[in-house]
Design a protein around this motif. Structure first.
Motif, PDB file in Angstrom:
ATOM      1  N   PHE A 159      23.297 -54.214  24.691  1.00  0.00           N
ATOM      2  CA  PHE A 159      22.074 -54.152  25.497  1.00  0.00           C
ATOM      3  C   PHE A 159      22.427 -53.963  26.972  1.00  0.00           C
ATOM      4  N   LEU A 160      23.374 -54.739  27.465  1.00  0.00           N
ATOM      5  CA  LEU A 160      23.801 -54.609  28.860  1.00  0.00           C
ATOM      6  C   LEU A 160      24.341 -53.210  29.146  1.00  0.00           C
ATOM      7  N   ALA A 161      25.140 -52.675  28.221  1.00  0.00           N
ATOM      8  CA  ALA A 161      25.710 -51.346  28.417  1.00  0.00           C
ATOM      9  C   ALA A 161      24.625 -50.274  28.542  1.00  0.00           C
ATOM     10  N   LYS A 162      23.549 -50.438  27.803  1.00  0.00           N
ATOM     11  CA  LYS A 162      22.487 -49.439  27.834  1.00  0.00           C
ATOM     12  C   LYS A 162      21.502 -49.645  28.982  1.00  0.00           C
ATOM     13  N   TYR A 163      21.137 -50.890  29.258  1.00  0.00           N
ATOM     14  CA  TYR A 163      20.009 -51.141  30.158  1.00  0.00           C
ATOM     15  C   TYR A 163      20.379 -51.590  31.570  1.00  0.00           C
ATOM     16  N   GLU A 164      21.560 -52.137  31.796  1.00  0.00           N
ATOM     17  CA  GLU A 164      21.907 -52.513  33.168  1.00  0.00           C
ATOM     18  C   GLU A 164      22.041 -51.233  33.988  1.00  0.00           C
ATOM     19  N   GLU A 165      21.197 -51.099  34.996  1.00  0.00           N
ATOM     20  CA  GLU A 165      21.071 -49.869  35.794  1.00  0.00           C
ATOM     21  C   GLU A 165      20.810 -48.661  34.890  1.00  0.00           C
ATOM     22  N   GLY A 166      20.050 -48.895  33.825  1.00  0.00           N
ATOM     23  CA  GLY A 166      19.773 -47.857  32.844  1.00  0.00           C
ATOM     24  C   GLY A 166      18.626 -46.942  33.225  1.00  0.00           C
ATOM     25  N   ALA A 167      18.477 -45.885  32.457  1.00  0.00           N
ATOM     26  CA  ALA A 167      17.495 -44.834  32.728  1.00  0.00           C
ATOM     27  C   ALA A 167      16.050 -45.309  32.609  1.00  0.00           C
ATOM     28  N   SER A 168      15.789 -46.410  31.920  1.00  0.00           N
ATOM     29  CA  SER A 168      14.402 -46.870  31.771  1.00  0.00           C
ATOM     30  C   SER A 168      13.881 -47.570  33.024  1.00  0.00           C
ATOM     31  N   ALA A 169      14.742 -47.913  33.968  1.00  0.00           N
ATOM     32  CA  ALA A 169      14.326 -48.589  35.199  1.00  0.00           C
ATOM     33  C   ALA A 169      13.726 -47.582  36.175  1.00  0.00           C
ATOM     34  N   PRO A 170      12.460 -47.770  36.576  1.00  0.00           N
ATOM     35  CA  PRO A 170      11.806 -46.809  37.473  1.00  0.00           C
ATOM     36  C   PRO A 170      12.500 -46.631  38.825  1.00  0.00           C
TER      37      PRO A 170
ATOM     38  N   MET B 290      17.339 -64.389  25.310  1.00  0.00           N
ATOM     39  CA  MET B 290      16.616 -63.113  25.346  1.00  0.00           C
ATOM     40  C   MET B 290      17.181 -62.271  26.478  1.00  0.00           C
ATOM     41  N   ALA B 291      17.353 -61.005  26.212  1.00  0.00           N
ATOM     42  CA  ALA B 291      17.773 -60.047  27.230  1.00  0.00           C
ATOM     43  C   ALA B 291      16.594 -59.121  27.484  1.00  0.00           C
ATOM     44  N   SER B 292      16.175 -59.056  28.749  1.00  0.00           N
ATOM     45  CA  SER B 292      15.016 -58.240  29.109  1.00  0.00           C
ATOM     46  C   SER B 292      15.406 -57.253  30.192  1.00  0.00           C
ATOM     47  N   ALA B 293      14.946 -56.035  30.017  1.00  0.00           N
ATOM     48  CA  ALA B 293      15.091 -54.989  31.013  1.00  0.00           C
ATOM     49  C   ALA B 293      13.721 -54.325  31.134  1.00  0.00           C
ATOM     50  N   TRP B 294      13.570 -53.425  32.095  1.00  0.00           N
ATOM     51  CA  TRP B 294      12.282 -52.762  32.232  1.00  0.00           C
ATOM     52  C   TRP B 294      11.932 -52.041  30.926  1.00  0.00           C
ATOM     53  N   ASN B 295      10.843 -52.461  30.291  1.00  0.00           N
ATOM     54  CA  ASN B 295      10.321 -51.868  29.057  1.00  0.00           C
ATOM     55  C   ASN B 295      11.204 -52.075  27.824  1.00  0.00           C
ATOM     56  N   ALA B 296      12.074 -53.081  27.841  1.00  0.00           N
ATOM     57  CA  ALA B 296      12.922 -53.345  26.667  1.00  0.00           C
ATOM     58  C   ALA B 296      13.269 -54.825  26.603  1.00  0.00           C
ATOM     59  N   GLN B 297      13.319 -55.357  25.370  1.00  0.00           N
ATOM     60  CA  GLN B 297      13.666 -56.768  25.199  1.00  0.00           C
ATOM     61  C   GLN B 297      14.370 -56.982  23.865  1.00  0.00           C
ATOM     62  N   LEU B 298      15.394 -57.825  23.897  1.00  0.00           N
ATOM     63  CA  LEU B 298      16.180 -58.150  22.717  1.00  0.00           C
ATOM     64  C   LEU B 298      16.233 -59.661  22.562  1.00  0.00           C
ATOM     65  N   ALA B 299      15.790 -60.155  21.420  1.00  0.00           N
ATOM     66  CA  ALA B 299      15.839 -61.579  21.104  1.00  0.00           C
ATOM     67  C   ALA B 299      17.115 -61.868  20.322  1.00  0.00           C
ATOM     68  N   LEU B 300      17.821 -62.915  20.721  1.00  0.00           N
ATOM     69  CA  LEU B 300      19.077 -63.300  20.082  1.00  0.00           C
ATOM     70  C   LEU B 300      19.042 -64.782  19.747  1.00  0.00           C
ATOM     71  N   GLU B 301      19.609 -65.148  18.631  1.00  0.00           N
ATOM     72  CA  GLU B 301      19.649 -66.554  18.250  1.00  0.00           C
ATOM     73  C   GLU B 301      20.910 -67.262  18.738  1.00  0.00           C
ATOM     74  N   THR B 302      21.924 -66.482  19.126  1.00  0.00           N
ATOM     75  CA  THR B 302      23.155 -67.080  19.636  1.00  0.00           C
ATOM     76  C   THR B 302      23.606 -66.352  20.894  1.00  0.00           C
ATOM     77  N   ALA B 303      24.308 -67.066  21.736  1.00  0.00           N
ATOM     78  CA  ALA B 303      24.814 -66.489  22.977  1.00  0.00           C
ATOM     79  C   ALA B 303      25.992 -65.550  22.738  1.00  0.00           C
ATOM     80  N   SER B 304      26.664 -65.699  21.624  1.00  0.00           N
ATOM     81  CA  SER B 304      27.850 -64.884  21.348  1.00  0.00           C
ATOM     82  C   SER B 304      27.544 -63.620  20.557  1.00  0.00           C
TER      83      SER B 304
END
Length: 167
Positions: A140-151, A119-133
Motif C-alpha cells: 500500500f505504501l509503495a503504491k499510495y505514498e506520493e501516489g498518482a491518486s493524490a490531487p 488501517m492505511a488511508s490515502a486519498w481515495n483509498a483505504q486498506l484494513a489490516l488485522e495485524t501490524a506485520s
C-alpha cells in the motif's frame, strides 16, 4: 500455493503479486481542493478524502489522535495516514513504526473506534489490516505514498499543523 508464488516472485524482485496484495483496498471518488474551516464530518473513519482544513498535518509519528480535517489535507498532498486502535499491543506498534520510520509522506497515529486494528488511508483509498506485520501495508505504501491518486501530490508534508487532538 498462490502465497508461495508471490514469495518466489518477491525473491526474484518481480512486482507481479502487488496487485493481489492490494485486492482488498477500498477506493473512493473524492475531489480535491475543497478547503473548509472548523470540524468536518466524514463518512469514513478514518477519512479518505473530501473537504479539509486549509492547513495540513505535519507528517510524522504521533502517539495521540489527530484531527481528521488536517490529516485529510496531508493525504491530498500524497501522505499515507496509518492509524491503529489504541489497544494495539506494544510489539505491533513497534513493528508499525519500523515500517514507517524514515518515510517522508506518512502519518502514524492512534484512531479510537476504527473498524480494524490497523488501517492505511490515502486519498481515495483505504486498506484494513488485522495485524501490524501484514506485508500488504508495504505494498500500500509503495503504491499510495506520493501516489498518482493524490490531487496535490508532492506538495509539502512538513507542517504547518503539528498539534494532536488531545494534548
Amino acid at each position: 500455493m498462490k502465497r508461495l508464488l508471490c514469495l518466489v516472485a518477491a525473491a526474484l524482485s518481480l512486482a507481479a503479486c502487488s496487485k493481489d496484495e492490494l485486492a482488498s483496498v477500498k477506493t473512493y471518488t473524492y475531489a480535491g481542493g475543497i478547503h473548509q474551516e472548523g470540524q468536518i464530518q466524514y463518512a469514513e473513519h478514518p477519512p479518505v478524502g473530501g473537504p479539509h482544513n486549509p492547513r495540513w498535518q505535519q507528517c510524522g509519528l504521533y502517539d495521540k489522535p489527530l484531527y481528521d480535517q488536517y490529516a485529510v489535507h496531508s493525504m491530498e498532498h500524497g501522505a499515507v495516514w496509518v492509524t491503529y486502535l489504541p489497544t494495539l499491543p506494544a510489539a505491533d506498534l513497534t513493528a508499525l513504526k519500523a515500517v514507517l520510520e524514515g518515510r517522508s509522506y506518512v502519518i502514524l497515529s492512534p484512531y479510537p473506534g476504527q473498524a480494524s486494528a490497523v488501517m492505511a488511508s490515502a486519498w481515495n483509498a483505504q486498506l484494513a489490516l488485522e495485524t501490524a506485520s501484514n506485508p500488504r501495508l508495504k505494498a500500500f505504501l509503495a503504491k499510495y505514498e506520493e501516489g498518482a491518486s493524490a490531487p496535490e501530490r508532492g506538495a509539502a508534508c512538513d507542517g504547518p499543523y503539528s498539534t494532536t487532538a488531545t494534548q
